[in-house]
Design a protein around this motif. Structure first.
Motif, PDB file in Angstrom:
ATOM      1  N   PRO A   1      22.498   6.496  72.868  1.00 56.46           N
ATOM      2  CA  PRO A   1      21.803   7.051  73.151  1.00 56.46           C
ATOM      3  C   PRO A   1      22.176   8.475  73.454  1.00 56.46           C
ATOM      4  O   PRO A   1      23.510   8.194  74.095  1.00 56.46           O
ATOM      5  CB  PRO A   1      20.775   6.566  74.778  1.00 56.46           C
ATOM      6  N   MET A   2      21.346   9.213  73.260  1.00 55.49           N
ATOM      7  CA  MET A   2      21.585  10.814  74.028  1.00 55.49           C
ATOM      8  C   MET A   2      21.979  10.517  75.053  1.00 55.49           C
ATOM      9  O   MET A   2      21.227   9.975  75.999  1.00 55.49           O
ATOM     10  CB  MET A   2      19.887  11.671  73.633  1.00 55.49           C
ATOM     11  N   GLY A   3      23.150  11.976  75.344  1.00 50.08           N
ATOM     12  CA  GLY A   3      23.771  11.890  76.654  1.00 50.08           C
ATOM     13  C   GLY A   3      24.659  10.929  77.366  1.00 50.08           C
ATOM     14  O   GLY A   3      25.025  10.742  78.145  1.00 50.08           O
ATOM     15  N   THR A   4      24.656   9.949  76.777  1.00 48.62           N
ATOM     16  CA  THR A   4      26.094   8.935  76.771  1.00 48.62           C
ATOM     17  C   THR A   4      27.181   9.219  76.066  1.00 48.62           C
ATOM     18  O   THR A   4      27.302  10.216  75.905  1.00 48.62           O
ATOM     19  CB  THR A   4      25.732   7.188  76.169  1.00 48.62           C
ATOM     20  N   TYR A   5      28.549   8.536  76.715  1.00 49.55           N
ATOM     21  CA  TYR A   5      29.558   8.864  76.207  1.00 49.55           C
ATOM     22  C   TYR A   5      29.937   8.157  74.896  1.00 49.55           C
ATOM     23  O   TYR A   5      30.527   9.376  74.465  1.00 49.55           O
ATOM     24  CB  TYR A   5      30.190   7.999  77.033  1.00 49.55           C
ATOM     25  N   PHE A   6      28.200   7.302  74.365  1.00 45.68           N
ATOM     26  CA  PHE A   6      29.184   6.705  73.036  1.00 45.68           C
ATOM     27  C   PHE A   6      28.698   8.607  72.703  1.00 45.68           C
ATOM     28  O   PHE A   6      29.388   8.594  71.319  1.00 45.68           O
ATOM     29  CB  PHE A   6      28.348   5.317  72.746  1.00 45.68           C
ATOM     30  N   ALA A   7      27.678   8.814  72.856  1.00 47.33           N
ATOM     31  CA  ALA A   7      26.999  10.441  71.782  1.00 47.33           C
ATOM     32  C   ALA A   7      27.939  10.588  71.557  1.00 47.33           C
ATOM     33  O   ALA A   7      28.045  12.338  71.240  1.00 47.33           O
ATOM     34  CB  ALA A   7      26.166  10.355  71.756  1.00 47.33           C
TER      35      ALA A   7
END
Ligand SMILES: [Zn+2]
Length: 437
Positions: free
Chosen positions: A379-385
């Motif tokens: 999801p946008m804004g996540t660490y993963f992104a």
């Protein structure tokens, strides 16, 4: 016509018999106290449907319940109260000779719900009292405002407290298995960088279904996973399954049976929605339709991932995600799945579900499925992104463990990221590696 007359006579005979029975004395046969973070539930086990009235007194706060035409068989003194909301339960002089008056001495004034419950499952007639804290605050996980937020997962351990869920052939309770697996999953997720888990219940108490989704919403979760164990009326069915919400009518007999069972279970523990949460959920409901399609897609993809993982460690009851209208999945603005971890009504599954090792494997499988989805579709804004990737071409002498060490990630992550089924890599194979920053 004659048949109708016979039926009518029979009917009046039966009701005459029933009313004689109803006039016999009721009996308080047991009392259970279920403390929870936001409320305490007190349940009186009764011989028959209660005829009761109640009122409250202040200074000090008391709840007084009058049971008409009743006796009490419970040693109230032995109700060693470890509950912070109820100081003591005692009898007092009854209104009538044949009745009984109980007094609950309370720590303060509470929001009160009191309702009778008809026999269900292993229980007979009951009277349920819920004492809710007047200022109920949902604990909200600290969400940092920087751009690399965690992916937040709500873990929902099915049933709890007065509602045991399904009961296995050897007597194990679904509510215990679900909590054990939920807690293990919670630990695994919270160790994963970029993910954070919250639990909708942390102990042996019942949380109303509306409240479970409310807790998830307040924590702005990205995903909701409800953990259950199946049961059927025969011993044979076994294996795990993953459910997502359905808009269609449920077709299979098995699905209908399971859904009814969960509904009954809700009634058993929840009092059939006596307590409704309103106000701030209205907005969420409006938004729900907009998000419906997206959230179903996320649910199905994740369900598929988790099934692939579960397949390695347990038998599957269904090889594809099942669609059903479970109340716990109705919050369609949040992608939600229900994992039926096995059949508690099957002896082998029941044994597995009670094994700590197996519980850990199930938790790990659910985590792996979730992690894979969110690392691929962050999801946008996540660490993963925010993670960017580099490519690494495997040269001779390199193994997964050497590469994991060099790039400071776990072997499991490396495998999940590259869809690797085994621990072996070929020379010349290109691997995706997360790069720092
Ligand atoms: Zn269940």
């Amino acid at each position: 016509m004659r048949q109708l007359l016979v039926v009518l006579i029979l009917f009046s005979l039966v009701s005459a018999l029933m009313s004689t029975k109803a006039s016999a004395a009721n009996n308080i046969e047991g009392v259970r106290v279920w403390p929870a973070p936001e409320n305490t539930r007190v349940v009186f086990d009764l011989k028959q449907k209660p005829d009761f009235s109640y009122f409250t007194l202040s200074n000090p706060q008391r709840l007084v319940i009058d049971f008409k035409n009743s006796k009490n068989a419970v040693d109230l003194k032995k109700l060693a109260s470890t509950d912070k909301r109820i100081k003591r339960i005692r009898t007092s002089k009854a209104k009538t000779k044949s009745g009984i008056r109980l007094v609950l001495e309370l720590a303060e004034s509470f929001q009160l719900t009191i309702f009778p419950l008809a026999p269900a499952g292993q229980y007979g007639d009951r009277l349920v009292i819920d004492l809710y804290d007047k200022n109920r605050v949902t604990q909200v996980a600290n969400i940092p405002t920087n751009t690399k937020r965690d992916v937040i997962i709500a873990i929902d351990a099915g049933h709890g407290g007065e509602d045991p869920g399904s009961i296995g052939g050897k007597g194990s309770y679904e509510k215990r298995v679900t909590l054990a697996i939920a807690k293990k999953l919670h630990n695994i997720i919270n160790k994963e960088k970029g993910m954070k888990a919250i639990l909708t219940r942390k102990g042996d108490y019942y949380v109303n279904l509306d409240r479970r989704t409310q807790i998830a919403r307040r924590n702005r979760v990205d995903f909701f996973v409800s953990i259950h164990a199946d049961a059927f009326r025969t011993r044979k069915p076994n294996g795990a399954a993953v459910w997502v919400i359905s808009n269609k009518r449920v077709e299979s007999e098995m699905a209908r049976w399971l859904i009814n069972r969960e509904k009954n279970s809700e009634l058993l523990g929840g009092g059939g929605g006596v307590i409704k949460n309103t106000a701030d959920d209205n907005l969420a409901i409006t938004l729900a339709d907009m998000n419906k399609e997206h959230s179903l897609e996320v649910s199905v993809n994740t369900a598929n991932n988790i099934i692939k993982q579960l397949k390695k460690i347990t038998k599957l009851h269904n090889k594809t995600p099942q669609h059903g209208n479970f109340a716990v999945l109705k919050s369609s603005d949040i992608p939600s799945i229900m994992v039926e971890t096995g059949f508690i009504s099957n002896y082998q599954d029941e044994r597995n579900l009670n094994s700590t090792k197996h519980q850990q494997k199930i938790a790990q499988a659910i985590h792996n499925g979730l992690h894979k989805y969110f690392i691929e579709q962050p999801p946008m804004g996540t660490y993963f992104a925010s993670i960017s990737y580099q490519k690494h071409k495997v040269s001779s002498g390199e193994s997964l463990s050497i590469l994991a060490q060099r790039y400071k990630i776990s072997i499991a992550q490396l495998k999940s990221l590259n869809n690797l089924k085994s621990n072996t890599v070929r020379i010349g194979q290109t691997l995706k590696i997360p790069s720092a920053g």
